[in-house]
Design an enzyme around this catalytic site. Structure first.
Site: not given
Length: 225
Positions: A63, A65
């Site tokens: 991922d 963020d």
């Protein structure tokens, strides 16, 4: 995702404090020194972990963020055009605000890349083009000039969504490997639960981001296959 007002507030808090006890630029000199000290650096420790792994994943999904960098990019950054930070590896937005990764994230990514493990972005960011632009500029390894964008596999999926089930299906199909051989780092427990239900080996990095402990945990999970 958290409500918008909370996300904006938390991003502003991170901007001022960098979550690590100082201004956004305070980490830069130490990170340069860390990269330059082979015997003690996080990069060396990450490489030792990867080289010593009983089994490596077919690919590592990350991922963005709150996994690679400590904020929602769409709220932390003012926007493009993005440019190289004067330190030579981080990035700044159009207002000059630095965009930095978690301290140990570059070391983890470099170690995996150096052993030939494909790195795949799996993100629900609302600003996919911003993410790609930052990745293309972000230097993971000053000694080689390796950039995040250059290390990312073309199977990467960055687009808004409530769930990452479709992200994971697309990535698995593009890579042509079983879900069970994928290792996924994400900061949301719900997303990790979705991945695990599909057979993906997931490590939740909430509160810490991608670091050496998460790498060790992930490699242990893969070794149990």
């Amino acid at each position: 995702r958290a409500p918008l007002f909370f996300r904006v507030f938390w991003s502003a808090l991170c901007c001022g404090c960098c979550t690590f006890g100082g201004p956004a630029g305070a980490l830069l000199p130490q990170r340069w020194r860390d990269m330059a000290e082979p015997g003690t650096s996080s990069r060396s420790r990450a490489l030792e972990l990867v080289k010593g792994a009983a089994k490596l994943p077919a690919a590592v999904l990350v991922d963005l963020d709150y996994t690679c960098w400590p904020f929602w990019l769409c709220h932390h950054a003012t926007g493009p055009p993005f440019a190289q930070h004067h330190d030579g590896f981080a990035v700044v937005d159009c207002s000059g605000r630095p965009i930095e990764m978690y301290p140990e994230a570059p070391a983890v990514l470099c170690a995996l890349h150096s052993l030939g493990v494909p790195l795949v972005a799996c993100s629900r960011s609302d600003e996919s083009e911003w993410c790609r632009a930052v990745a293309e500029l972000y230097v993971l390894d000053p000694s080689t000039g390796l950039r995040f964008g250059g290390a990312l596999h073309e199977a990467s999926v960055i687009r808004p969504a409530r769930s990452k089930v479709e992200h994971l299906r697309e990535i698995q199909a593009a890579l042509g490997v079983p879900f069970q051989e994928l290792l996924f780092f994400d900061d949301e427990r719900r997303i990790c639960d979705e991945g695990e239900a599909m057979g993906v080996r997931c490590v939740c990095v909430a509160g810490t981001g991608l670091n050496l402990d998460a790498l060790a945990q992930g490699l242990q999970a893969v070794a149990r296959l």
